[in-house]
Design a protein around this motif. Structure first.
Motif, PDB file in Angstrom:
ATOM      1  N   LEU A  31       0.829  -1.198   0.000  1.00 26.17           N
ATOM      2  CA  LEU A  31       0.000   0.000   0.000  1.00 26.17           C
ATOM      3  C   LEU A  31       0.868   1.253   0.000  1.00 26.17           C
ATOM      4  O   LEU A  31       0.544   2.268  -0.630  1.00 26.17           O
ATOM      5  CB  LEU A  31      -0.926  -0.006   1.249  1.00 26.17           C
ATOM      6  CG  LEU A  31      -2.121  -0.991   1.207  1.00 26.17           C
ATOM      7  CD1 LEU A  31      -2.848  -0.976   2.535  1.00 26.17           C
ATOM      8  CD2 LEU A  31      -3.086  -0.609   0.088  1.00 26.17           C
ATOM      9  N   GLY A  32       1.982   1.171   0.670  1.00 22.50           N
ATOM     10  CA  GLY A  32       2.875   2.323   0.687  1.00 22.50           C
ATOM     11  C   GLY A  32       3.436   2.628  -0.693  1.00 22.50           C
ATOM     12  O   GLY A  32       3.570   3.789  -1.085  1.00 22.50           O
ATOM     13  N   ARG A  33       3.762   1.563  -1.407  1.00 24.24           N
ATOM     14  CA  ARG A  33       4.265   1.767  -2.758  1.00 24.24           C
ATOM     15  C   ARG A  33       3.193   2.386  -3.660  1.00 24.24           C
ATOM     16  O   ARG A  33       3.465   3.287  -4.459  1.00 24.24           O
ATOM     17  CB  ARG A  33       4.760   0.458  -3.349  1.00 24.24           C
ATOM     18  CG  ARG A  33       6.044  -0.055  -2.675  1.00 24.24           C
ATOM     19  CD  ARG A  33       6.409  -1.417  -3.194  1.00 24.24           C
ATOM     20  NE  ARG A  33       7.655  -1.881  -2.545  1.00 24.24           N
ATOM     21  CZ  ARG A  33       8.154  -3.100  -2.737  1.00 24.24           C
ATOM     22  NH1 ARG A  33       7.518  -3.949  -3.538  1.00 24.24           N
ATOM     23  NH2 ARG A  33       9.277  -3.437  -2.130  1.00 24.24           N
ATOM     24  N   GLU A  34       1.968   1.858  -3.531  1.00 24.04           N
ATOM     25  CA  GLU A  34       0.896   2.419  -4.350  1.00 24.04           C
ATOM     26  C   GLU A  34       0.661   3.881  -4.013  1.00 24.04           C
ATOM     27  O   GLU A  34       0.420   4.719  -4.891  1.00 24.04           O
ATOM     28  CB  GLU A  34      -0.378   1.617  -4.134  1.00 24.04           C
ATOM     29  CG  GLU A  34      -0.327   0.209  -4.731  1.00 24.04           C
ATOM     30  CD  GLU A  34      -1.648  -0.509  -4.589  1.00 24.04           C
ATOM     31  OE1 GLU A  34      -2.634   0.146  -4.171  1.00 24.04           O
ATOM     32  OE2 GLU A  34      -1.722  -1.725  -4.867  1.00 24.04           O
ATOM     33  N   VAL A  35       0.724   4.176  -2.747  1.00 32.56           N
ATOM     34  CA  VAL A  35       0.531   5.570  -2.328  1.00 32.56           C
ATOM     35  C   VAL A  35       1.630   6.436  -2.896  1.00 32.56           C
ATOM     36  O   VAL A  35       1.387   7.545  -3.408  1.00 32.56           O
ATOM     37  CB  VAL A  35       0.495   5.650  -0.785  1.00 32.56           C
ATOM     38  CG1 VAL A  35       0.582   7.103  -0.349  1.00 32.56           C
ATOM     39  CG2 VAL A  35      -0.785   5.014  -0.245  1.00 32.56           C
ATOM     40  N   SER A  36       2.849   5.896  -2.893  1.00 37.44           N
ATOM     41  CA  SER A  36       3.968   6.682  -3.445  1.00 37.44           C
ATOM     42  C   SER A  36       3.800   6.883  -4.940  1.00 37.44           C
ATOM     43  O   SER A  36       4.031   7.974  -5.480  1.00 37.44           O
ATOM     44  CB  SER A  36       5.301   5.966  -3.167  1.00 37.44           C
ATOM     45  OG  SER A  36       5.498   5.860  -1.778  1.00 37.44           O
ATOM     46  N   GLY A  37       3.320   5.816  -5.667  1.00 34.47           N
ATOM     47  CA  GLY A  37       3.112   5.939  -7.108  1.00 34.47           C
ATOM     48  C   GLY A  37       2.043   6.956  -7.427  1.00 34.47           C
ATOM     49  O   GLY A  37       2.191   7.761  -8.366  1.00 34.47           O
ATOM     50  N   LEU A  38       0.952   6.909  -6.672  1.00 30.61           N
ATOM     51  CA  LEU A  38      -0.121   7.872  -6.910  1.00 30.61           C
ATOM     52  C   LEU A  38       0.346   9.284  -6.608  1.00 30.61           C
ATOM     53  O   LEU A  38      -0.020  10.239  -7.300  1.00 30.61           O
ATOM     54  CB  LEU A  38      -1.339   7.528  -6.059  1.00 30.61           C
ATOM     55  CG  LEU A  38      -2.131   6.267  -6.487  1.00 30.61           C
ATOM     56  CD1 LEU A  38      -3.229   5.974  -5.497  1.00 30.61           C
ATOM     57  CD2 LEU A  38      -2.709   6.446  -7.906  1.00 30.61           C
ATOM     58  N   GLN A  39       1.180   9.389  -5.573  1.00 23.90           N
ATOM     59  CA  GLN A  39       1.691  10.727  -5.256  1.00 23.90           C
ATOM     60  C   GLN A  39       2.576  11.258  -6.388  1.00 23.90           C
ATOM     61  O   GLN A  39       2.493  12.424  -6.756  1.00 23.90           O
ATOM     62  CB  GLN A  39       2.475  10.668  -3.918  1.00 23.90           C
ATOM     63  CG  GLN A  39       1.593  10.505  -2.705  1.00 23.90           C
ATOM     64  CD  GLN A  39       2.411  10.371  -1.441  1.00 23.90           C
ATOM     65  OE1 GLN A  39       3.633  10.173  -1.518  1.00 23.90           O
ATOM     66  NE2 GLN A  39       1.749  10.479  -0.310  1.00 23.90           N
ATOM     67  N   LEU A  40       3.395  10.336  -6.929  1.00 21.21           N
ATOM     68  CA  LEU A  40       4.259  10.754  -8.039  1.00 21.21           C
ATOM     69  C   LEU A  40       3.433  11.094  -9.275  1.00 21.21           C
ATOM     70  O   LEU A  40       3.694  12.068 -10.006  1.00 21.21           O
ATOM     71  CB  LEU A  40       5.272   9.652  -8.367  1.00 21.21           C
ATOM     72  CG  LEU A  40       6.339   9.377  -7.279  1.00 21.21           C
ATOM     73  CD1 LEU A  40       7.187   8.178  -7.679  1.00 21.21           C
ATOM     74  CD2 LEU A  40       7.216  10.607  -7.092  1.00 21.21           C
ATOM     75  N   GLN A  41       2.419  10.239  -9.463  1.00 21.47           N
ATOM     76  CA  GLN A  41       1.576  10.468 -10.645  1.00 21.47           C
ATOM     77  C   GLN A  41       0.855  11.793 -10.522  1.00 21.47           C
ATOM     78  O   GLN A  41       0.752  12.554 -11.489  1.00 21.47           O
ATOM     79  CB  GLN A  41       0.572   9.313 -10.790  1.00 21.47           C
ATOM     80  CG  GLN A  41      -0.238   9.378 -12.091  1.00 21.47           C
ATOM     81  CD  GLN A  41      -1.130   8.157 -12.266  1.00 21.47           C
ATOM     82  OE1 GLN A  41      -1.111   7.293 -11.448  1.00 21.47           O
ATOM     83  NE2 GLN A  41      -1.845   8.120 -13.360  1.00 21.47           N
ATOM     84  N   LEU A  42       0.361  12.070  -9.351  1.00 22.03           N
ATOM     85  CA  LEU A  42      -0.319  13.336  -9.154  1.00 22.03           C
ATOM     86  C   LEU A  42       0.663  14.494  -9.213  1.00 22.03           C
ATOM     87  O   LEU A  42       0.277  15.627  -9.503  1.00 22.03           O
ATOM     88  CB  LEU A  42      -1.054  13.335  -7.805  1.00 22.03           C
ATOM     89  CG  LEU A  42      -2.312  12.435  -7.736  1.00 22.03           C
ATOM     90  CD1 LEU A  42      -2.841  12.407  -6.324  1.00 22.03           C
ATOM     91  CD2 LEU A  42      -3.374  12.951  -8.712  1.00 22.03           C
ATOM     92  N   ALA A  43       1.893  14.239  -8.870  1.00 18.49           N
ATOM     93  CA  ALA A  43       2.894  15.309  -8.921  1.00 18.49           C
ATOM     94  C   ALA A  43       3.329  15.615 -10.358  1.00 18.49           C
ATOM     95  O   ALA A  43       4.164  16.485 -10.610  1.00 18.49           O
ATOM     96  CB  ALA A  43       4.101  14.927  -8.085  1.00 18.49           C
ATOM     97  N   GLY A  44       2.833  14.859 -11.359  1.00 17.43           N
ATOM     98  CA  GLY A  44       3.100  15.147 -12.744  1.00 17.43           C
ATOM     99  C   GLY A  44       4.183  14.287 -13.371  1.00 17.43           C
ATOM    100  O   GLY A  44       4.586  14.504 -14.512  1.00 17.43           O
ATOM    101  N   MET A  45       4.736  13.309 -12.682  1.00 17.62           N
ATOM    102  CA  MET A  45       5.755  12.433 -13.230  1.00 17.62           C
ATOM    103  C   MET A  45       5.098  11.448 -14.182  1.00 17.62           C
ATOM    104  O   MET A  45       4.063  10.916 -13.914  1.00 17.62           O
ATOM    105  CB  MET A  45       6.474  11.696 -12.094  1.00 17.62           C
ATOM    106  CG  MET A  45       7.282  12.620 -11.206  1.00 17.62           C
ATOM    107  SD  MET A  45       8.218  11.711  -9.982  1.00 17.62           S
ATOM    108  CE  MET A  45       9.337  10.802 -11.053  1.00 17.62           C
ATOM    109  N   ASP A  46       5.747  11.106 -15.238  1.00 19.07           N
ATOM    110  CA  ASP A  46       5.194  10.272 -16.290  1.00 19.07           C
ATOM    111  C   ASP A  46       5.495   8.824 -15.977  1.00 19.07           C
ATOM    112  O   ASP A  46       6.623   8.484 -15.602  1.00 19.07           O
ATOM    113  CB  ASP A  46       5.823  10.663 -17.629  1.00 19.07           C
ATOM    114  CG  ASP A  46       5.105  10.021 -18.811  1.00 19.07           C
ATOM    115  OD1 ASP A  46       5.453  10.303 -19.909  1.00 19.07           O
ATOM    116  OD2 ASP A  46       4.130   9.226 -18.546  1.00 19.07           O
ATOM    117  N   ALA A  47       4.463   7.881 -16.061  1.00 19.84           N
ATOM    118  CA  ALA A  47       4.655   6.468 -15.781  1.00 19.84           C
ATOM    119  C   ALA A  47       5.650   5.859 -16.752  1.00 19.84           C
ATOM    120  O   ALA A  47       6.432   4.973 -16.399  1.00 19.84           O
ATOM    121  CB  ALA A  47       3.319   5.735 -15.878  1.00 19.84           C
ATOM    122  N   VAL A  48       5.668   6.376 -18.011  1.00 18.31           N
ATOM    123  CA  VAL A  48       6.618   5.842 -19.021  1.00 18.31           C
ATOM    124  C   VAL A  48       8.019   6.123 -18.577  1.00 18.31           C
ATOM    125  O   VAL A  48       8.924   5.296 -18.690  1.00 18.31           O
ATOM    126  CB  VAL A  48       6.306   6.446 -20.398  1.00 18.31           C
ATOM    127  CG1 VAL A  48       7.313   5.966 -21.432  1.00 18.31           C
ATOM    128  CG2 VAL A  48       4.904   6.076 -20.825  1.00 18.31           C
TER     129      VAL A  48
END
Length: 936
Positions: free
Chosen positions: A576-593
């Motif tokens: 869950l922590g990893r998912e939270v970190s990914g969502l935070q990064l995604q919301l921060a504008g970082m590209d998944a690619v």
């Protein structure tokens, strides 16, 4: 009897000093009313110690004189009488003179007037020296002297008649008149002899009655003493019988019983020795088995520890491999999610990602709270596991608090769970179900600590029982719950009694015929209120080694499950922590690619290592499962070994207790046997000393049966001796003989006194005969007197002689009946109401004067106060005629206004005068003496 010759009065009423002659047969005292006629007669009465007339007394006369002392003196004659008694020839028999002087002194003494009297020989004048020379007498002694001189009580009663009462003699009854006549005429010696004879007879009869009463009382006492003596003999016989029983029979019976007891003890002692040998052999075998089981249990426990160590060694690599494989899996799962994000990134909605991020954070926080709670539970379970592995049953916090307070107060105690051991583990659940409400009971070591323990329990609000009373457990009923329990020390009696009443049943169907309470292995319990399930979870077992092992197994299993749960929750939390970190990064504008490109090497390495890590984890998991299975097997074997050793130890302890008890019994029996042998020897020696032959012992056994029967009879006889009405003094036999002798002597005295009474009766009869003869003579003389007086007065007098027989009853009832005939009008009695007033006076004068007519001893005097008051002239002459015909002295009063014929018989006339007004003293009394015609 004597007659008056002179009277002298000093300070008497209103006479200062006066002397009057009385030397005449008939003296007439004349004067007006109130002039002192009755006063002069009262002076004579006072001088003779007689009562005054009316309501007057001598004090009245001396008070009127107002002087400290009054004197009365009279000269009387002392003639020689015609009595045959030499010592009674004169009235005053102790005085030989022809005249006697009588004195009366009235003086004030102690505030009251007191009389003193004296009798002097000859004519003694009254002067200052006289009072010192006279022998003064009291009233009583003076009366006795006058009575001896002839002034009897009957004559004194006649002389005391008041003015106008001269007719009182006619009012006497026949019996009273007869008594008066005999008192005046009778020979006093005859009367005294008769009275003395009656008195002696009465005394003799009274003495005989007293002796008879004493004889009857003594006879009763003799009979009582005989009874007492017999009670003493009975007591002595019973006491000797009791002593024989105590000194001979009882020792003999004790010897016989002691001999039989010794023989019985020898056989019992041998049997106990054989039983002790068997129990000792069993104990030795139990000790060997216990040692073998202890060695086996130690080996099993060692293998259990080794298996547990091996399990722990595999546990950490397995957990590490599993963690690494899981991390690789999660990393690849993150790659896959990032790929999915990269594909969907162009159309993603920022608001939806924000909501998802919030939800994931909430899940992560909840999961972290679960992990924290699970770790706390794991910590508690670890402490519980440590305690159970150390052989201790941990308690609840409130129990620990209460026990700590008791320890601080120095109060020794135990929990119920510490003294109860379950022998059959298959019934552990049923035992736990029944004892669940009592698992926290505190048992006090000393009952005296109850008050202090109760106060601590009240202060801490301890909700379970504190029990000070403890008893040894009773013998278990077969099939009961108590039968499978080993209670190490004393327990509450009510609890052991309850456990002893509950039967063990395999099933409800098997309990159909059981009437008492019962319980199944699963804890289904039936009692008086009904049946219900009361079973408890295995984690809540508290009693015995089986409960400890069961709780230890359950705690270990729970720890394993809890550890696995914590690992799973921690892995989920990391993901869950990893998912939270990914969502935070995604919301921060970082590209998944860009993330995929940046971490490609990391993802590729994880993909290559995942199969190898999974294979290693599976291998280690298989080995760990195999090792866990072996550990469980070893743990079960260890628990079985411990339980078996506990069972052997319990059995061995029971055998040890039996052996100890048997040893104590054998030792006690041996001592008792030795004591009985010594006692039998002593009893036999006692029998020999008392000379009791052994040949008589069978007869005694046949008669008494046992020593207890002898003791019972001794007790019964002792009860009789103690509570019976016995005599215990041997002197009662001597008293019986003495009383018998006294009775025989008193019987002889009574017979002698009876003869004396008969003699006294004869003497009384003789005295009564003499008395009757004299009484008849007196009646004849008095009858002749009053008849002659009647002839002088022209009155016919008839006397009915009394009926006199020689018995006291007739004499007591005898009376003198006198009848009078006035003017030939018919006979009338003494006081029948038919006579007139004058006739009553004539009757009384005839009866009165007849008393003084004694030809053998012509003497005496009579006071007659106004005898002519109711008589006519003719009757006055008649009365005067027969007064002169008698030889008695008469002192007669008459008023001045009376007929002059009243002075015809008088030889001496005294004239009294009233006191003149203003003068203190009355005039002297004048006198007129009839001239004697010498030629005549």
């Amino acid at each position: 009897m004597f007659q008056f010759r002179k009277l002298e009065m000093r300070n008497w009423d209103f006479w200062q000093s006066i002397e009057v002659p009385l030397d005449a047969q008939i003296v007439t005292i004349v004067g007006p009313n109130g002039s002192g006629k009755t006063t002069l007669l009262d002076a004579l009465r006072t001088l003779l110690a007689l009562p005054c007339s009316g309501r007057r007394d001598y004090k009245r006369y001396v008070r009127n004189a107002s002087e400290p002392t009054a004197w009365l003196r009279a000269v009387v004659d002392n003639p020689t009488m015609k009595s045959g008694d030499f010592f009674r020839q004169r009235p005053f028999w102790a005085i030989a003179d022809d005249a006697v002087t009588l004195f009366c002194r009235v003086s004030k003494q102690g505030g009251d007037w007191v009389r003193h009297y004296a009798i002097a020989s000859g004519v003694v004048e009254l002067n200052p020296e006289t009072e010192k020379t006279l022998s003064w007498l009291g009233v009583r002694d003076y009366k006795l002297n006058l009575e001896q001189a002839g002034l009897t009580r009957a004559i004194a009663e006649v002389l005391a008649l008041e003015q106008g009462d001269t007719d009182k003699l006619c009012e006497y009854g026949p019996k009273a008149l007869l008594d008066l006549v005999f008192q005046v005429f009778g020979d006093k010696a005859v009367l005294d002899n008769y009275q003395q004879a009656k008195h002696e007879q009465k005394e003799a009869e009274n003495e005989l009655q007293e002796l008879t009463r004493q004889l009857d009382g003594l006879e009763v006492r003799v009979n009582n003493m005989r009874t007492r003596a017999q009670r003493y003999l009975d007591w002595q016989t019973l006491e000797q019988e009791v002593q024989r029983l105590e000194n001979s029979v009882l020792p003999a019976m004790r010897y016989l019983e002691s001999y039989d007891s010794v023989m019985g003890y020898v056989g019992q002692f041998k049997g106990m020795r054989r039983n002790l040998k068997l129990r000792q052999d069993e104990l030795n075998r139990a000790d060997a088995e216990l040692r073998e089981q202890a060695a086996a249990a130690e080996a099993v426990i060692g293998a259990e520890k080794q298996a547990e160590a091996s399990y722990q060694q595999l546990w950490e690599p397995f957990q590490q491999a599993k963690t690494e494989a899981r991390a690789a899996e999660k990393l690849l799962e993150q790659r896959d999610r990032m790929k999915a994000l990269a594909e969907a990134e162009s159309g993603a909605d920022a608001a939806e990602l924000g909501d998802k991020l919030g939800r994931l954070r909430g899940e992560q926080a909840e999961l972290q709270a679960r992990i924290k709670q699970a770790k706390l539970e794991r910590e508690q379970l670890s402490e519980l596991q440590f305690a159970l592995q150390g052989g201790r049953q941990p308690s609840e916090p409130f129990v620990r608090q209460m026990r700590a307070a008791l320890d601080e107060a120095g109060i020794g105690h135990q929990l119920l769970s510490e003294i109860v051991e379950v022998r059959d583990n298959s019934w552990q659940g049923a035992v736990e179900a029944l004892l669940a409400p009592y698992r926290h009971i505190i048992l006090l070591n000393r009952e005296s600590d109850r008050q202090a323990a109760f106060q601590i329990g009240q202060r801490l609000q301890y909700r379970h029982f504190i029990v000070p009373e403890r008893e040894a457990p009773p013998k278990a009923v077969p099939g009961s719950i108590l039968e499978i329990l080993d209670i190490k020390t004393d327990a509450p009696a009510w609890l052991t009694r309850q456990l002893n009443q509950v039967q063990r049943v395999k099933s409800i169907e098997a309990a159909a015929g059981v009437q008492s309470d019962w319980i199944t292995r699963e804890g289904y319990h039936k009692e008086r209120r009904g049946a219900r399930h009361i079973g408890v979870d295995a984690r809540d077992h508290h009693f015995g080694e089986g409960a400890r092992q069961s709780r230890l197994t359950e705690v270990s299993r729970r720890l394993r499950d809890l550890n696995q749960q914590i690992l799973d929750w921690e892995g989920a939390s990391v993901e869950l922590g990893r998912e939270v970190s990914g969502l935070q990064l995604q919301l921060a504008g970082m590209d998944a690619v860009q993330q995929l490109a940046a971490r490609r090497d990391e993802f590729d390495a994880a993909e290559k290592m995942l199969p190898e890590l999974q294979s290693e984890a599976q291998r280690l998991g298989a080995e760990l499962a195999e090792q866990q299975q072996g550990l469980e097997t070893m743990r079960k074997a260890g628990m079985d070994a411990r339980l078996r050793m506990k069972e052997i130890e319990i059995s061995r302890n029971g055998l040890l207790k039996q052996v100890s008890d048997l040893l104590a019994q054998v030792e006690s029996r041996q001592q008792e046997q030795t004591r009985q042998i010594e006692e039998a020897k002593q009893l036999r020696a006692t029998l020999i000393e008392q000379g009791l032959a052994t040949q008589t012992l069978p007869a005694l056994r046949e008669e008494w049966g046992s020593a207890q029967n002898v003791r019972h009879d001794i007790h019964r006889q002792r009860e009789r001796l103690e509570h019976g009405d016995w005599e215990r003094d041997a002197s009662v036999l001597e008293l019986r003989e003495k009383m018998q002798q006294d009775y025989e002597q008193l019987a002889g005295d009574t017979a002698a006194r009876s003869r004396e009474v008969e003699r006294a009766r004869e003497l009384t009869d003789e005295a009564r005969s003499a008395y009757i003869a004299k009484l008849r003579a007196t009646v004849r003389a008095y009858s002749a007197n009053i008849k002659r007086l009647g002839e002088l007065s022209g009155i016919v007098v008839e006397v009915d002689p009394p009926h006199l027989d020689n018995d006291d009853v007739t004499l007591a009832q005898a009376g003198l009946a006198v009848r009078f005939d006035f003017d030939q009008k018919g006979m009338m009695g003494l006081n029948d109401g038919e006579a007139s007033g004058g006739q009553q006076v004539m009757k009384s004068l005839i009866l009165l004067i007849g008393l003084m007519m004694d030809e053998s001893n012509p003497s005496g005097f009579v006071f007659i106060d106004e005898p002519f008051a109711h008589l006519d002239v003719l009757n006055i002459d008649k009365v005067g005629a027969f007064l002169k015909a008698t030889q008695a002295q008469y002192l007669i009063t008459t008023p001045l206004t009376h007929n002059v014929n009243a002075f015809a018989p008088s030889e001496l006339t005294l004239c009294t005068y009233k006191k003149r007004p203003g003068e203190r003293w009355a005039p002297v009394i004048s006198q007129a003496r009839r001239r004697v015609n010498k030629s005549a």
